[in-house]
Design an enzyme around this catalytic site. Structure first.
Site, PDB file in Angstrom:
ATOM      1  N   TRP A   3     -23.447 -35.113  30.428  1.00  0.00           N
ATOM      2  CA  TRP A   3     -22.726 -34.417  29.342  1.00  0.00           C
ATOM      3  C   TRP A   3     -22.121 -33.125  29.882  1.00  0.00           C
ATOM      4  O   TRP A   3     -20.951 -32.824  29.647  1.00  0.00           O
ATOM      5  CB  TRP A   3     -23.710 -34.124  28.206  1.00  0.00           C
TER       6      TRP A   3
ATOM      7  N   ASP B 290     -31.886 -38.718  27.268  1.00  0.00           N
ATOM      8  CA  ASP B 290     -31.211 -38.829  28.561  1.00  0.00           C
ATOM      9  C   ASP B 290     -29.722 -38.499  28.431  1.00  0.00           C
ATOM     10  O   ASP B 290     -29.110 -38.741  27.385  1.00  0.00           O
ATOM     11  CB  ASP B 290     -31.405 -40.264  29.087  1.00  0.00           C
TER      12      ASP B 290
ATOM     13  N   ASN C 258     -39.804 -35.633  37.368  1.00  0.00           N
ATOM     14  CA  ASN C 258     -38.835 -34.525  37.244  1.00  0.00           C
ATOM     15  C   ASN C 258     -39.188 -33.321  38.128  1.00  0.00           C
ATOM     16  O   ASN C 258     -38.331 -32.485  38.407  1.00  0.00           O
ATOM     17  CB  ASN C 258     -38.682 -34.069  35.787  1.00  0.00           C
TER      18      ASN C 258
HETATM   19  C1  FPP Z   1     -32.566 -36.054  30.859  1.00  0.00           C
HETATM   20  O1  FPP Z   1     -31.227 -35.765  31.140  1.00  0.00           O
HETATM   21  C2  FPP Z   1     -33.252 -34.905  30.334  1.00  0.00           C
HETATM   22  C3  FPP Z   1     -34.308 -34.290  30.903  1.00  0.00           C
HETATM   23  C4  FPP Z   1     -34.873 -34.679  32.197  1.00  0.00           C
HETATM   24  C5  FPP Z   1     -34.949 -33.147  30.291  1.00  0.00           C
HETATM   25  C6  FPP Z   1     -35.061 -33.201  28.818  1.00  0.00           C
HETATM   26  C7  FPP Z   1     -35.023 -31.820  28.352  1.00  0.00           C
HETATM   27  C8  FPP Z   1     -34.439 -31.397  27.254  1.00  0.00           C
HETATM   28  C9  FPP Z   1     -33.852 -32.314  26.257  1.00  0.00           C
HETATM   29  C10 FPP Z   1     -34.351 -29.939  27.065  1.00  0.00           C
HETATM   30  C11 FPP Z   1     -34.941 -29.480  25.816  1.00  0.00           C
HETATM   31  C12 FPP Z   1     -36.331 -29.894  25.605  1.00  0.00           C
HETATM   32  C13 FPP Z   1     -37.333 -29.054  25.331  1.00  0.00           C
HETATM   33  C14 FPP Z   1     -38.659 -29.628  25.052  1.00  0.00           C
HETATM   34  C15 FPP Z   1     -37.185 -27.603  25.306  1.00  0.00           C
HETATM   35  P1  FPP Z   1     -30.756 -35.806  32.644  1.00  0.00           P
HETATM   36  O2  FPP Z   1     -30.820 -34.431  33.166  1.00  0.00           O
HETATM   37  O3  FPP Z   1     -31.542 -36.816  33.396  1.00  0.00           O
HETATM   38  O4  FPP Z   1     -29.266 -36.285  32.465  1.00  0.00           O
HETATM   39  P2  FPP Z   1     -28.420 -37.211  33.441  1.00  0.00           P
HETATM   40  O5  FPP Z   1     -29.120 -38.537  33.471  1.00  0.00           O
HETATM   41  O6  FPP Z   1     -27.083 -37.276  32.759  1.00  0.00           O
HETATM   42  O7  FPP Z   1     -28.375 -36.528  34.752  1.00  0.00           O
END
Ligand code: FPP
Length: 247
Positions: free
Chosen positions: A26, A21, A69
């Protein structure tokens, strides 16, 4: 002292699950869009898998895309799917070199066809690797998984393949997407949020939970080992008393 040397290799968790997360925050902190954050998340994925494989961890499961998502803006969903496709292709030689067996859990049939194809190719190519199992949770929701499990068990009851009286915890384990994985021993969530967010609810019944403020794109081997050291300093009692455990 090298952090890794502080880890007791006989007592490492068998299965570590990670909620990656903080990509969006970031990126925002750098004045960039959320997709920039996802693109910069891959080093953390690579380092975590490498760190885990060096200390005898048998399985690592990454929450890459939840059922919820799908509600994100289309542009972001499309970018995450493209990233999945390109990174799986790019990482395949490393998976082979490091003995990584790739696995996937979730409603995989709801992913774009191209993502399903690349995923299935990588799963087949790595199926004989034995060093560590890397599971991507994709279009995954634990409640959906449990509903799916109940449906599959019910069908077998109707077909008289399973007798209701014989249903036990093992029956459930064997019908979950994670049927071939051990229970989760340690769950790590980055970015300071302290929630489970519909991730592996059944499998985490006895897991130790570790939360860190580090945002996922900044997560490195050293942070992974911090989590393992913290885990090893805890006493896992599984409902017993402290005296029973130390006896
Ligand atoms: C959460 O951060 C992350 C995700 C919903 C997606 C996870 C995906 C990756 C780590 C990309 C790479 C993975 C693969 C398998 C290619 P967020 O977007 O919810 O962050 P925030 O809470 O700061 O908005």
């Amino acid at each position: 002292m090298d952090k890794k040397l502080r880890i007791d290799l006989q007592k490492t968790p068998k299965h570590v699950a990670i909620i990656m997360d903080g990509n969006g925050r970031w990126a925002k902190g750098k004045g960039m869009n959320r997709i920039f954050g996802h693109r910069n998340a891959l080093t953390a994925v690579r380092e975590s898998v490498k760190a885990a494989s060096q200390i005898n961890i048998a399985a690592i499961t990454l929450y890459a895309f939840s059922t919820e998502n799908w509600n994100r803006p289309k542009l972001e969903v499309d970018a995450l799917m493209s990233l999945l496709i390109s990174s799986l292709k790019k990482e395949l030689p490393d998976f082979m070199e490091n003995g990584v067996k790739v696995n996937a859990i979730g409603a995989i049939e709801s992913l774009p066809k191209k993502a399903q194809k690349v995923l299935s190719d990588v799963i087949i190519s790595t199926e004989n690797n034995t060093n560590i199992t890397l599971t991507f949770a994709l279009s995954y929701g634990s409640r959906e998984e449990i509903v799916n499990t109940i449906k599959n068990i019910s069908k077998k009851v109707v077909n008289k393949e399973i007798n209701i009286e014989e249903i036990n915890e093992n029956t459930i384990n064997n019908h979950l997407y994670t049927f071939n994985l051990p229970d989760v021993d340690l769950m790590i969530r980055t970015s300071g949020e302290q929630r489970i967010s519909n991730f592996l609810l059944w499998q985490m019944a006895y897991a130790e939970l570790y939360f860190t403020d580090v945002l996922w794109p900044d997560f490195r081997e050293t942070h992974f080992y911090d989590a393992i050291i913290d885990y090893q300093n805890r006493e896992r009692r599984f409902g017993k008393t402290s005296e029973q455990i130390t006896e």
